[in-house]
Enzyme design. Structure first.
Site, short mmCIF file in Angstrom:
data_model
loop_
_atom_site.label_atom_id
_atom_site.label_comp_id
_atom_site.label_asym_id
_atom_site.label_seq_id
_atom_site.Cartn_x
_atom_site.Cartn_y
_atom_site.Cartn_z
N ARG A 237 0.87 -1.18 0.00
CA ARG A 237 0.00 0.00 0.00
C ARG A 237 0.91 1.23 0.00
O ARG A 237 2.00 1.21 0.55
CB ARG A 237 -0.87 0.05 1.26
CG ARG A 237 -2.04 -0.90 1.27
CD ARG A 237 -3.16 -0.41 0.35
NE ARG A 237 -4.33 -1.28 0.42
CZ ARG A 237 -4.52 -2.36 -0.35
NH1 ARG A 237 -3.61 -2.69 -1.25
NH2 ARG A 237 -5.61 -3.09 -0.22
N GLU A 266 -5.01 7.67 -3.80
CA GLU A 266 -5.37 7.05 -5.08
C GLU A 266 -6.77 7.49 -5.47
O GLU A 266 -7.66 7.49 -4.63
CB GLU A 266 -5.34 5.52 -4.97
CG GLU A 266 -3.95 4.97 -4.74
CD GLU A 266 -3.88 3.44 -4.68
OE1 GLU A 266 -4.90 2.80 -5.00
OE2 GLU A 266 -2.84 2.90 -4.32
N HIS A 285 -2.67 0.97 -9.47
CA HIS A 285 -3.24 -0.12 -8.66
C HIS A 285 -3.80 -1.21 -9.58
O HIS A 285 -4.98 -1.58 -9.53
CB HIS A 285 -4.33 0.40 -7.71
CG HIS A 285 -4.42 -0.42 -6.45
ND1 HIS A 285 -4.48 0.12 -5.19
CD2 HIS A 285 -4.43 -1.77 -6.26
CE1 HIS A 285 -4.56 -0.86 -4.29
NE2 HIS A 285 -4.52 -2.01 -4.91
#
Lengths: 324, 324
Positions: A237, A266, A285
């Protein structure tokens, strides 16, 4: 024996349509409640929920979790993700809701990692420039065979990375709190013992889960332990990192290049330094969304549904202590 | 027992400096004749020659082969290359000179192939464009796991490719005249039986040796057998292909993309279509020059020197019938 009432379970419409046949074939007594693509949701309580991967693509993930949090009768949620850092997980866990996570993204993430390392080792950017310039330029490259990898975090993702890197001839050290041995590593060490391996690593892959304890904890001290010029890949992360410390380590050459599939915020806003830094490869991602993700995800759901209905132990159930 | 005279052997200067210690340690009686970086060569006949890889980087490969051809006493040449299509090989073979080739490039070539397939499957070009445009765009990708590969040519290179692709979860079919089984493939077929596997393949890798019989023989019929949109990788020789037929197959979409490390004419002149075709990835005969090449090459030389001096069979000796 009285017939049991079917399990009332919340699904996204698309996910239900995809798996309903397999659920019926398996004879699993499930009554679906559906979150429709337009956001509407049938009235009624439910006991279980399937937080499936395509809810993200449909941007229905937050609506889905809000529905789960709003339902007082829910007892179990199967997630399609590896991570469990979304605040809804902790809220549900504190209410005694059982949570099981997914190992389905791990093989895809491992392919992403191997591919990213290959592109750097093979000098992909220089090759592409040579082709653009129509220059016949044989560029010697670094082989994965014989390179040294450190996988910080040795859960499913780290192990899937390690398995592939070893098959390609790399030397792999895995880092996990429980230590022990693994077929996916030449050596497994505990975090307090990873200094030597870090100093020797050509490639460092971060895939630990984000928890309240490790926010921002991979920073200056961590990067100071790198072998100068090493390649760093973050598929955990973004919040794990102290991003300014990473930037400084890239600028000093301590970290040679980094591959980031995750960022603290994000989507990463335009103009942030990661978009344009010459030593950053940034993706959105993406690492988990390989072509095999849905098949693996569905198979795990069917397996865990059967276990839940028969009272057996769930695969990959999260320990409530994770959220204590 | 009378002491034998040392073997007089031709080396490039750099190659000799690199291996002399190991030759002496191994107690191998070798007297070197050296081709100097300036092109000068000591007078004198020799019985053996080491056609080592760095002669190419030094552009001394042709001068070296000319010296070997000009020496009437030469009995053996160890090559650092996999291929044996240079005309000097046939000339030497017809004179009864023993020739042994190298398996040292194969692991590097296999890494090149896997890396190239990853870049296509992972949608590398689109990812790079998204980063350039600062667009957060999650791009689902194709996994190697579950993909189908056909390795046309299943010598060292094909097998090294197959071993890695299988370790990543691909289904691999190898094609070779001798058929049989292999740990590096799910299935091995003879060339006359490869149609079904070709029609099913996501990836087709060509690594057969170039011989007088197969110049230009991979053309319209071959590409017509592809599954539409498949990825084609040529790490054999450019002369194996009918290049206009490849171009037509790319333009029609029969071949989705090709990765070419070799071309009929090398260096490929500027302006040739392969430089700029949107569905061509072109590299400059680079696939073998991985970081492990020299170590593997030297090890094979030492091994074969020992065998030659003791009269044992050479590893990877070419059959003179290849040149009949």
């Amino acid at each position: 024996m009285p017939e049991r009432a079917p399990l009332r379970m919340l699904f996204g419409r698309d996910a239900w349509e995809r798996v309903r046949g397999r659920i019926q074939e398996a004879g699993l007594a499930v009554q679906p409640l559906l979150l429709e693509p337009d956001g509407s949701l049938a009235d009624g309580d439910f006991q279980a929920a399937w937080f499936s991967p395509e809810l993200f693509a449909l941007k229905q993930d937050e609506a889905f979790l809000a529905a789960v949090l709003g339902c007082p009768t829910v007892r179990w949620m199967q997630s399609g993700r590896s991570g469990f850092d979304h605040p809804a997980f902790a809220q549900l866990a504190r209410r005694g809701v059982r949570l099981s996570r997914s190992t389905a993204p791990a093989p895809a993430i491992a392919e992403y990692v191997i591919a990213s390392v290959f592109d750097r080792f093979q000098r992909g950017p220089e090759r592409r420039l040579a082709q653009q310039a129509q220059e016949w330029r044989p560029l010697p490259f670094k082989e994965i065979a014989g390179s040294r990898w450190l996988c910080v975090g040795f859960g499913e993702i780290g192990r899937e990375v390690g398995r592939r890197a070893r098959a390609l001839g790399a030397h792999v050290t895995g880092v996990r709190r429980s230590g022990g041995d693994s077929d996916c590593a030449d050596l497994v060490v505990t975090p307090d013992r990873m200094g030597d391996a870090l100093a020797a690593a050509d490639v460092v892959v971060l895939s630990v889960p984000l928890t309240p304890d490790n926010d921002g904890s991979y920073g200056r001290d961590f990067f100071a332990g790198f072998r100068a010029g090493a390649l760093f890949v973050n598929v955990g992360r973004g919040q794990l990192l102290d991003e300014p410390a990473l930037r400084a380590a890239l600028d000093s050459g301590r970290v040679g290049h980094c591959v980031l599939d995750v960022t603290r915020v994000e989507p990463l806003p335009r103009g942030e330094w990661q978009w344009t830094h010459p030593q950053v490869t940034l993706t959105a991602h993406t690492s988990g969304i390989g072509s095999g993700l849905i098949g693996r995800t569905d198979a795990l759901l069917i397996e865990n549904l059967g276990r839940y209905l028969s009272g057996g132990p769930l695969l990959h159930e999260l320990n409530p202590e994770n959220f204590a």
